[in-house]
Design an enzyme around this catalytic site. Structure first.
Site, PDB file in Angstrom:
ATOM      1  CG  ASP A 105     -40.735  51.739  29.299  1.00  0.00           C
ATOM      2  OD1 ASP A 105     -39.735  51.111  28.751  1.00  0.00           O
ATOM      3  OD2 ASP A 105     -41.701  51.254  29.521  1.00  0.00           O
ATOM      4  CG  ASP A 155     -36.613  50.868  25.895  1.00  0.00           C
ATOM      5  OD1 ASP A 155     -36.549  49.721  25.158  1.00  0.00           O
ATOM      6  OD2 ASP A 155     -37.851  50.848  26.350  1.00  0.00           O
ATOM      7  CG  ASP A 180     -34.913  50.408  29.242  1.00  0.00           C
ATOM      8  OD1 ASP A 180     -34.410  49.840  28.541  1.00  0.00           O
ATOM      9  OD2 ASP A 180     -36.171  50.789  29.353  1.00  0.00           O
ATOM     10  CB  CYS A 214     -18.825  67.254  46.758  1.00  0.00           C
ATOM     11  SG  CYS A 214     -17.457  67.691  47.643  1.00  0.00           S
ATOM     12  CB  CYS A 253     -16.894  64.364  50.634  1.00  0.00           C
ATOM     13  SG  CYS A 253     -17.574  65.856  50.789  1.00  0.00           S
TER      14      CYS A 253
END
Length: 741
Positions: free
Chosen positions: A629, A429, A633, A19, A22
């Site tokens: 995709d 996109d 991107d 986390c 940490c």
């Protein structure tokens, strides 16, 4: 020797972080180590960047400092990140093994404790079965709790270690010395099933969290894999193989068909089509000739050319994409887990209540004050079971993830599912997200009435031999319309114009306007008007003609997906702003925006522009979801608060993204956001049930009603209530299965 000469900066993989807290612990420990100038821990990448004085401290001392608080860093490895990946794999397998054994051994203990309490030697059997669960398979809870305690901290591990050890020790005492309680008129209850079940349930929760976590290293490795390993160098007129690490600006390089371009540069001879989709996202390869720029990682098609290297190593566009992905992933530390925050307060509160219970009974309880005080103090610790608290988030997440998978929404990151409901802006996109992502023939307008089938055979035969990227779209369109292919002669490809061929002594041509003008073929007014209309719709126009007349006009475009417009309208109905970003030209972007109802869009943007645009939105307070995709991107996906990739897109986009839409259907975006809102409601309800149990149960266990009506909570009822709280949490989570997306 100057101090600056001994100052070194290194990046170390970090292990065992679960986390954001940490990361803070590791960072503060490193910064407190003598000789360390500065340390920054990146939770997303699981790395620590440490600047240290090599004369004052060595890497072994850094590792020892981190190990002292329950974490680890990898040093002195030939490939430290491969070692990190292997360590994480082993860590997951270890948790899996511990969980399976804990559950397997806990089941008979629960059966004995709940249904066969009076079974001969039942307590002995329960003790033998629960001992390895608590002290062997649950040993990590004690190790981490002790290391946290050394630094004055408490977390979920502290609560688990405390409640299970107290329950086991108390139960063991009652097993061997039941007369201690019998002489005082009390029953010697045991809590072996409680101790075992706590370890089993919380281990299961941690296993679910580990499985849900998705590291970023895979995506970065694939991005790095786009870099060429070697190059073809031209030196003194001779071609030689050359390591890419030794390439310098102004080196003359040659790229052959199908090869990756190794560095950024400028073409000096030859020509080809280059797939630049990793930069622009557009499916159509770009024609490259003299003085055109080429970029590292892009893929050469069928031609060959020579170019001068300009930017090499870490200066290439691909290297900058890799760097920006790393920075974006690390720039937003994950939200501290709510349960960890609660546990940090809950643990000391429970301990305090337990101590106060004992003291109060000792002072006010009369001659049995010590006995009742000890019994009730232990009961407080046992009833403050973290099962329901530990299961509240992972069970809801598990059901939410499963529900998403049923609807082709693959959720790889639990945090994304938790925060997606807060999204205020969705950035899309264009190519492959709103559109199909590949050029197809949308219109064929014939200007001859006879022999159309014969002409289709001819145009298909000509385009079948063409190397132009759009030719494949034409071939695919006509392949189901012709029965017998024809054979053409004298095929000729004319650069930047089109292709020509002979059939039965007639010259046929397939090309652009420049080729039509070159062949001096007349275009009538109706044809010109039709072409103009097609171009306004952002379609590429190809002419099919002979030496005298235009025979047909073929329009090619990247079509909208059938569901895109409906999906975008659904987002508008949810009061979510929608932006479209594309590397395509302004005319195409405008056409797609008009068809889908998008008001805000940007065209001709580079990968870094997309990421910067999202960062600007975030600075204005927007919670941004990015849907894409392609490799181009990946920076924007890493920067966004919620990253969503299309399942039919690039592997790198899917690795960076935390949510993948398997069918690439944009309608799944609003469904994913709705699923998030329902899951978060489920988590909050689970936490309510977990807390209401403790709020009511702990005071009763402490004996708060005893002065009023003489009521003391029966430990059997306490055990049943504990089980009921966990069952209620799991049951509430399972209700998510019934929601309609």
């Amino acid at each position: 020797m100057k101090k600056s000469d001994t100052l070194k900066q290194e990046t170390f993989p970090v292990l065992e972080m679960t986390c954001a807290a940490c990361a803070v612990s590791v960072e503060s420990t490193l910064n407190a180590t003598a000789g360390v100038q500065n340390a920054t821990v990146n939770f997303a990448n699981q790395t620590a960047i440490v600047s240290y004085d090599t004369q004052a401290v060595n890497t072994k001392q850094l590792q020892d400092a981190v190990r002292s608080i329950g974490y680890d860093i990898i040093i002195d490895e030939a490939d430290p990140f491969a070692a990190q990946e292997e360590a994480q794999r082993k860590h997951y397998e270890a948790i899996k093994t511990r969980t399976i054994w804990s559950v397997a051994l806990s089941i008979p203990v629960v059966v004995i404790g709940m249904f066969y309490m009076d079974m001969p030697y039942g307590n002995i059997v329960s003790m033998i079965l629960s001992a390895p669960v608590v002290f062997y398979f649950g040993r990590n809870f004690f190790i981490h709790a002790w290391k946290q305690a050394l630094h004055g901290k408490a977390n979920m591990d502290t609560l688990v270690a405390l409640s299970t050890s107290i329950a086991f020790i108390f139960s063991t005492f009652n097993t061997f010395f039941p007369d201690f309680w019998h002489q005082r008129g009390l029953h010697a209850h045991v809590y072996f099933e409680a101790a075992a079940v706590v370890v089993a349930f919380v281990s299961l929760g941690k296993l679910l969290e580990e499985k849900a976590k998705s590291g970023t290293s895979t995506a970065l490795k694939k991005l790095m894999g786009l870099q060429a390993k070697g190059v073809h160098l031209i030196e003194d007129g001779e071609e030689k193989e050359w390591p890419i690490a030794l390439v310098r600006p102004n080196h003359l390089l040659v790229v052959k068909p199908g090869e990756k371009i190794p560095v950024d540069g400028v073409v000096v001879s030859g020509e080809s089509f280059v797939d630049e989709s990793m930069i622009t996202g557009e499916p159509v390869p770009v024609h490259k000739k003299n003085n055109d720029l080429v970029y590292a990682g892009t893929i050469n098609q069928k031609g060959s050319f020579q170019f001068l290297a300009q930017k090499v190593g870490g200066e290439t566009l691909l290297a900058s994409i890799i760097k920006m992905v790393q920075q974006a992933q690390g720039s937003k530390a994950p939200v501290q887990k709510l349960v960890d925050k609660i546990a940090g307060i809950f643990v000391p509160v429970v301990i305090t209540i337990s101590i106060l219970t004992f003291v109060a009974w000792l002072i006010l309880g009369g001659e049995n004050g010590f006995t009742y005080g000890l019994l009730n103090a232990v009961t407080v610790l046992v009833i403050a079971c973290p099962c329901a608290l530990g299961l509240a988030t992972p069970t809801a997440i598990m059901v939410g993830v499963g529900k998403g998978a049923e609807h082709n929404i693959l959720i790889k990151d639990a945090e994304s599912l938790e925060i997606a409901h807060r999204v205020t802006t969705v950035v899309l996109d264009k190519t492959g997200t709103i559109t199909e992502g590949k050029p197809v023939v949308t219109d064929v307008i014939w200007y001859v009435n006879e022999n159309q089938h014969h002409l289709k055979q001819i145009v298909a035969a000509i385009e079948a031999q063409s190397e132009h990227p759009l030719a494949e779209a034409v071939v695919n369109h006509f392949k189901n319309q012709i029965t017998v292919p024809v054979t053409i002669q004298q095929f000729q490809s004319i650069t930047a114009q089109g292709v020509s061929a002979n059939f039965e002594n007639v010259h046929y041509h397939v090309g652009n306007m420049r080729m039509v003008n070159e062949k001096k073929v007349n275009i009538s007014r109706p044809i010109a008007e039709t072409v103009s209309q097609l171009q306004q719709e952002a379609k590429t126009v190809v002419y099919f003609f002979d030496d005298k007349n235009i025979l047909a006009v073929i329009a090619i475009a990247d079509k909208l997906k059938e569901t895109s417009t409906h999906a975008i309208q659904s987002l508008f109905k949810m009061n979510i702003k929608v932006f479209m970003l594309t590397g395509d030209n302004k005319q195409t972007a405008k056409s797609v925006a008009q068809q889908t109802g998008i008001q805000s869009y940007l065209a001709e943007v580079l990968p870094s522009d997309k990421a910067n645009f999202i960062k600007e939105l975030q600075e204005k307070g927007e919670v941004v979801a990015m849907v894409g995709d392609g490799i181009n991107d990946s920076q924007a996906l890493a920067q966004a608060d919620i990253s969503i990739a299309m399942g039919k897109g690039s592997d790198i986009a899917m690795d960076v993204a935390k949510i993948t839409l398997i069918t690439s259907d944009l309608q799944l975006v609003p469904k994913a956001l709705y699923l998030s809102s329902k899951t978060v409601v489920g988590i909050k309800q689970n936490l309510f049930w977990a807390f209401i149990y403790n709020v009511i149960g702990i005071p009763l266990a402490a004996g708060i009603l005893y002065p009023i009506n003489g009521f003391l909570l029966d430990p059997v009822l306490a055990g049943a209530a504990m089980a009921l709280s966990s069952v209620s949490v799991v049951g509430n989570s399972l209700r998510l299965k019934a929601i309609k997306l």
